[in-house]
Design an enzyme around this catalytic site. Structure first.
Site, PDB file in Angstrom:
ATOM      1  N   MET A   1      31.149  44.032  38.518  1.00  0.00           N
ATOM      2  CA  MET A   1      30.254  43.379  37.684  1.00  0.00           C
ATOM      3  C   MET A   1      28.942  43.713  37.790  1.00  0.00           C
ATOM      4  O   MET A   1      28.602  44.538  36.876  1.00  0.00           O
ATOM      5  CB  MET A   1      30.322  41.772  38.314  1.00  0.00           C
ATOM      6  N   CYS A   2      27.869  43.626  38.840  1.00  0.00           N
ATOM      7  CA  CYS A   2      26.794  44.435  38.835  1.00  0.00           C
ATOM      8  C   CYS A   2      25.495  43.680  38.541  1.00  0.00           C
ATOM      9  O   CYS A   2      25.671  42.855  37.597  1.00  0.00           O
ATOM     10  CB  CYS A   2      26.878  45.720  38.346  1.00  0.00           C
ATOM     11  N   THR A   3      24.452  43.913  39.153  1.00  0.00           N
ATOM     12  CA  THR A   3      23.246  43.552  38.863  1.00  0.00           C
ATOM     13  C   THR A   3      22.192  44.631  38.897  1.00  0.00           C
ATOM     14  O   THR A   3      22.127  45.400  39.896  1.00  0.00           O
ATOM     15  CB  THR A   3      22.722  42.299  39.760  1.00  0.00           C
TER      16      THR A   3
END
Length: 328
Positions: A1-3
């Site tokens: 996913m990631c931020t």
């Protein structure tokens, strides 16, 4: 996913940071790609050339693929998942630079000296729906790109074509689309770092229990929607650091709020997303800092003349077990 988030310290220096959240073991390591390098391409038999040297997290898969990094001009970029919305071209175009989605970071970092320059060049690129050999699928991606002036854009390609959008929040996560995330911040205007004051209900007066009530309603789950809001709030209110070292430390604490431990975000097939590493891009100094899940010691890679002018990429190992500073 990631931020991903941008951060400016007290001296005005800019940083781009990200968590890499994925269930499949990517095996990324710090890599430096030298100047004037030729990449093979899954989209075009002729491949493509780069001019600038850059460093970031990547892996040699019959040719290096990087997923984030910073170049010698102070441009940082990261690729994040854009599931259900990304749509790429079905065919190559003879008069354009044809790239697979997973090749965009290499092209950006190797050829772009500023966000303004990216905007001028992006129409020369044709992103083709070509499968990645590791995943055996067309990976749905979008990108965040920033430079050392603080300029920041998000690139998203859907059925309507390529969208190049300024990022005033300096934050990016995953689906829905970026403009939706910005509008959703309007639902959280009540958030603040100080406490809420006394409130009257009829003849009853209520007061908050201790400090921190200003953040009541801050979403705490691991969806991309909640991570965007949480990262935007914490990034906005985190104290400004003075040095590069303390800035990387501050970013580490910001990303603590969205890091996903193994096991807490599982799918129905037995897999689970987790934060495989955090990457910190120091745009003014052109250095990359990598903090893997298994060893939270931070590895720094600088763009020295030796690696910038090497004849092939340089890869650096990471420890697979937590290291400690033993004092006795």
């Amino acid at each position: 996913m990631c931020t991903s988030v941008m951060y400016q310290n007290a001296k005005g220096n800019w940083f781009l940071a990200r968590t890499m959240d994925f269930s499949f073991e990517l095996g990324g390591r710090p890599v430096v790609v030298p100047r004037n390098f030729h990449f093979k391409s899954d989209a075009d038999a002729e491949g493509f050339d780069t001019k600038l040297g850059f460093t970031g997290a990547g892996r040699d898969l019959n040719g290096y693929i990087l997923v984030d990094g910073v170049n010698e001009a102070g441009v940082g970029a990261a690729t994040l998942y854009f599931d259900g919305l990304a749509k790429f071209a079905e065919e190559t175009e003879a008069d354009k630079i044809n790239l697979a989605p997973h090749e965009m970071i290499n092209w950006i970092l190797g050829n772009v000296t500023s966000v303004a320059g990216l905007k001028a060049k992006i129409n020369d690129v044709n992103i083709v729906a070509v499968a990645n050999d590791l995943f055996k699928m067309v990976v749905p991606l979008h990108w965040i790109v920033a430079d050392k002036t603080g300029a920041c854009v998000v690139l998203e390609q859907d059925g309507d074509g390529m969208h190049v959008m300024d990022d005033p929040a300096k934050v990016m996560t995953n689906s829905p689309d970026f403009q939706w995330h910005l509008k959703n911040l309007n639902n959280y205007v009540q958030l603040k770092p100080t406490s809420h004051g006394e409130k009257t209900y009829g003849e009853f007066k209520s007061d908050a229990y201790g400090l921190g009530s200003g953040a009541l309603g801050l979403p705490g789950d691991y969806t991309s929607v909640s991570r965007f809001v949480r990262a935007a709030f914490i990034r906005e209110n985190t104290e400004k650091a003075d040095t590069t070292a303390s800035s990387i430390n501050a970013l580490s604490h910001i990303l603590n709020s969205v890091e996903i431990p193994k096991g807490v975000k599982a799918d129905d097939e037995g897999g689970c997303d987790y934060s495989q590493y955090r990457g910190y891009m120091s745009l003014d100094e052109g250095a990359y800092y990598m903090q893997p899940y298994a060893d939270q010691t931070i590895t720094r890679v600088a763009l020295t003349p030796a690696v910038l002018n090497a004849d092939k990429p340089t890869e650096y190992p990471l420890q697979s077990e937590q290291q400690f500073n033993s004092v006795n």
